[in-house]
Design an enzyme around this catalytic site. Structure first.
Site, PDB file in Angstrom:
ATOM      1  CB  SER A  84      63.998  44.341  17.021  1.00 21.06           C
ATOM      2  OG  SER A  84      63.680  43.826  15.933  1.00 21.06           O
ATOM      3  CG  HIS A 190      67.907  41.711  15.015  1.00 22.40           C
ATOM      4  ND1 HIS A 190      68.020  42.718  14.342  1.00 22.40           N
ATOM      5  CD2 HIS A 190      67.261  41.821  15.528  1.00 22.40           C
ATOM      6  CE1 HIS A 190      67.291  43.223  14.549  1.00 22.40           C
ATOM      7  NE2 HIS A 190      66.501  42.707  15.366  1.00 22.40           N
TER       8      HIS A 190
END
Length: 306
Positions: A84, A190
């Protein structure tokens, strides 16, 4: 044999994390403060870390500064990868993205994510169930909730509204999940809930120069190497709304010969995940390790390839 620098994502943050870094990284902290126009050492207090912006900036600064410190004395790794927000530090160390640009983009990234979902949403880790079972639970959910992270074969993360996540977690426990734990995340990362913030970030990326990675960059979403600067631009801008396949990323690294996995600060969460994949080799976290030990491991990997 090859080596990998792995940069952690949100959830790995620790109170005082920047204050705990080695004194040799002071120049990077000053550089970050100058770019941001504020003292970065004020970002790692318990109060400050309630902000998504502060968390992401701390992770970027910690990862880049400690990786730079290693590179000053040790051979460069063969690969970099970041989970991430960790992808931004990976791109900086790969030579693809300037640190100053990364700081500005991550500031915007954190602000966009926080603004989109100030409350009522987040992420939950589900341990002990396989992906197919979790995806079936998500398909049956009546609220907004999605698969977000594939951290291991039986360690998955979902993202969505508090009520929808709680319902899925309860059903997961009923099916034998070892745990269903709400993470310290206030944003549903996400998944498609962040499509619009990702598009706004992509617009900001349009004016930023990206270069072909000098160190091979593994995408945490596709689990494949990225060489083209435009593909890298897309990977960084949109990783907030795409599923993270960290398990696949580790498998790709291992299959490509990586046998030394060094996790940059903070913490050792990624090291725990890597040990499930790296049947052979060495997994070590920067935090808590001696610099001369890390240097020796990197030099040993280089000598093995000759």
């Amino acid at each position: 044999m090859s080596s990998l620098f792995a940069f952690p994502g949100q959830g790995a943050q620790q109170v005082g994390m920047l204050h705990q870094l080695p004194p040799e990284v002071a120049a990077s902290l000053v550089e970050a403060s100058d770019v941001l126009g504020e003292d970065v050492l004020a970002l790692d207090s318990e109060e400050a870390l309630q902000s998504t912006r502060a968390v992401q900036l701390c992770l970027l600064v910690a990862g880049v500064s400690c990786a730079r410190l290693l590179l000053q004395r040790s051979p460069a790794p063969d690969y970099v990868a970041g989970l991430s927000i960790g992808a931004y530090a990976a791109a900086v160390i790969a030579g693809s993205l300037d640190f100053a640009d990364a700081l500005r983009l991550v500031t915007l990234r954190g602000e966009l994510m926080q603004r989109a979902y100030p409350q009522g949403f987040g992420m939950t880790a589900i341990l002990g169930l396989d992906q197919a079972t979790v995806e079936r639970l998500l398909a049956e959910s009546e609220g907004p909730v999605y698969l977000a992270n594939i951290n291991a074969e039986n360690q998955l993360v979902i993202a969505g509204s508090e009520t929808a996540m709680a319902a899925v977690a309860e059903r997961a426990r009923g099916l034998g999940a070892g745990a269903a734990k709400r993470l310290t995340m206030s944003v549903p990362s996400h998944c498609e809930l962040l499509n619009e913030p990702a598009r706004e970030l992509a617009a900001a990326f349009a004016g930023v120069e990206l270069r072909r990675p000098a160190i091979r960059y593994l995408s945490g979403t596709t689990a494949r190497p990225v060489f083209d600067p435009e593909r890298l631009r897309d990977d960084l801008a949109f990783n907030m709304c795409r599923v993270i396949d960290w398990h696949g990323t580790l498998r790709t690294a291992y299959e490509r010969g990586v046998r030394l996995h060094i996790e940059l600060p903070p913490g050792a969460v990624l090291s725990g995940l890597a040990r499930r994949v790296f049947d052979q080799g060495t997994v070590i976290a920067f935090q808590g390790a001696r610099l001369d030990t890390l240097d020796a491991l990197l030099r040993e990997e280089v000598s093995r390839t000759r």
